[in-house]
Enzyme design. Structure first.
Site, short mmCIF file in Angstrom:
data_model
loop_
_atom_site.label_atom_id
_atom_site.label_comp_id
_atom_site.label_asym_id
_atom_site.label_seq_id
_atom_site.Cartn_x
_atom_site.Cartn_y
_atom_site.Cartn_z
N GLY A 1 0.77 -1.24 0.00
CA GLY A 1 0.00 0.00 0.00
C GLY A 1 0.80 1.29 0.00
N SER A 2 2.01 1.27 -0.61
CA SER A 2 2.76 2.54 -0.62
C SER A 2 2.09 3.56 -1.55
CB SER A 2 4.23 2.32 -0.99
OG SER A 2 4.37 1.97 -2.34
N ASN A 3 1.48 3.10 -2.62
CA ASN A 3 0.74 4.05 -3.49
C ASN A 3 -0.50 4.57 -2.78
OD1 ASN A 3 1.90 4.52 -6.30
ND2 ASN A 3 2.21 2.31 -6.01
N MET B 1 -4.09 -7.07 -6.80
CA MET B 1 -3.50 -8.16 -7.57
C MET B 1 -4.53 -9.06 -8.28
SD MET B 1 -0.42 -7.44 -7.30
CE MET B 1 0.43 -8.87 -7.96
N ARG B 2 -5.71 -8.53 -8.53
CA ARG B 2 -6.74 -9.28 -9.27
C ARG B 2 -7.06 -8.53 -10.56
NH1 ARG B 2 -6.96 -14.11 -6.40
NH2 ARG B 2 -6.77 -13.57 -4.20
N ASN C 1 -5.61 2.69 -12.69
CA ASN C 1 -4.59 1.76 -12.20
C ASN C 1 -3.22 2.37 -12.42
OD1 ASN C 1 -3.49 -0.76 -11.27
ND2 ASN C 1 -2.95 -1.24 -13.38
N HIS D 1 0.81 1.24 -13.13
CA HIS D 1 1.61 0.10 -13.56
C HIS D 1 3.08 0.52 -13.59
CE1 HIS D 1 2.38 -3.69 -15.61
NE2 HIS D 1 3.21 -3.01 -16.39
C1 GRF Z 1 3.29 -0.92 -7.60
O1 GRF Z 1 4.55 -1.10 -8.18
C2 GRF Z 1 2.24 -0.70 -8.65
O2 GRF Z 1 2.71 -0.05 -9.78
C3 GRF Z 1 1.84 -2.10 -9.02
O3 GRF Z 1 1.87 -2.81 -7.80
C4 GRF Z 1 2.80 -2.18 -6.92
C5 GRF Z 1 2.05 -1.87 -5.66
O4 GRF Z 1 2.86 -1.33 -4.67
N1 GRF Z 1 0.55 -2.14 -9.67
P1 GRF Z 1 2.23 -0.69 -3.38
O5 GRF Z 1 1.35 -1.75 -2.74
O6 GRF Z 1 1.44 0.51 -3.81
O7 GRF Z 1 3.39 -0.34 -2.50
#
Ligand code: GRF
Length: 214
Positions: free
Chosen positions: A27-29, A104-105, A121, A123
């Protein structure tokens, strides 16, 4: 409501925009989005975080920030049921936009139809190169000189939806797949809030697969 925003109308509201985030892992994003809401870069709040993984650190981050955190158990072959429950919660919370952040789905039609052109999303590669899993490693192994990240609208074509914005990252001679991934992640944390801001602003116009920013 975002559909009118995509058509250039903007979302007229006197309250903050409400975001729903779907996340499966660290969940860093999500954290970058929460921080951008907190410091005013985004005129929005994360209304709810939903995960298919009970142990996702994203859920702890949500709770720490006082955000509703929901775990919906994933049952193999029951994507529609999972998404129906998620859509119910997202609607309950009045979410305008759904942000996939390390979810992840594969997003299916139940979610995508309920939030048409309103699912984003991120990526970790410059799409359309290196879709799918382990994109940073794929790019590194290929020997590219520039990689980066992409924020896009989600369609039923995996990782191939209309691109809102991209940030480039130079590959260094001494990089490993991990060090490259770290620098890409730094850019992800800037790109996602920026892209959400654009999607909410009414400055984006979706024509075919092109997102024009006015
Ligand atoms: C990130 O690299 C994002 O681009 C990809 O999954 C990863 C998730 O990282 N879809 P986080 O859980 O947000 O740290």
């Amino acid at each position: 409501m975002l559909e009118s925003s995509c058509a250039g109308g903007g979302i007229l509201t006197d309250r903050k925009h409400r975001l729903g985030v779907l996340a499966s892992g660290r969940g860093s994003n999500l954290q970058a989005i929460i921080d951008a809401c907190a410091d005013g870069r985004l005129d929005a709040v994360v209304a709810v975080v939903i995960s298919d993984n009970e142990d996702a650190f994203a859920l702890s981050r949500a709770k720490d920030a006082g955000i509703r955190a929901e775990f919906i158990p994933w049952v193999k072959g029951k994507r529609t049921d999972w998404e129906a429950k998620a859509v119910e919660i997202l609607n309950e919370e009045g979410c305008e936009l759904v942000c996939l952040a390390g979810y992840m789905r594969i997003a299916g039609s139940t979610l995508l139809n309920a939030f048409k052109n309103r699912v984003l999303n991120i990526h970790p590669a410059l799409l359309p190169s290196f879709p799918g899993l382990h994109a940073q490693e794929q790019a590194f192994d290929w020997g590219v000189k520039i990689s980066g990240c992409t924020v896009h609208f989600v369609t039923d074509d995996l990782d191939m939806g209309p691109i809102i914005l991209q940030k480039a990252v130079q590959v260094r001679e001494d990089d490993t797949a991990e060090s490259l991934a770290d620098r890409i992640l730094e850019q992800e944390h800037k790109a996602y809030p920026e892209a959400i801001g654009l999607a909410l602003s009414g400055r984006t116009e979706l024509t075919g697969r092109k997102v024009k920013v006015k």
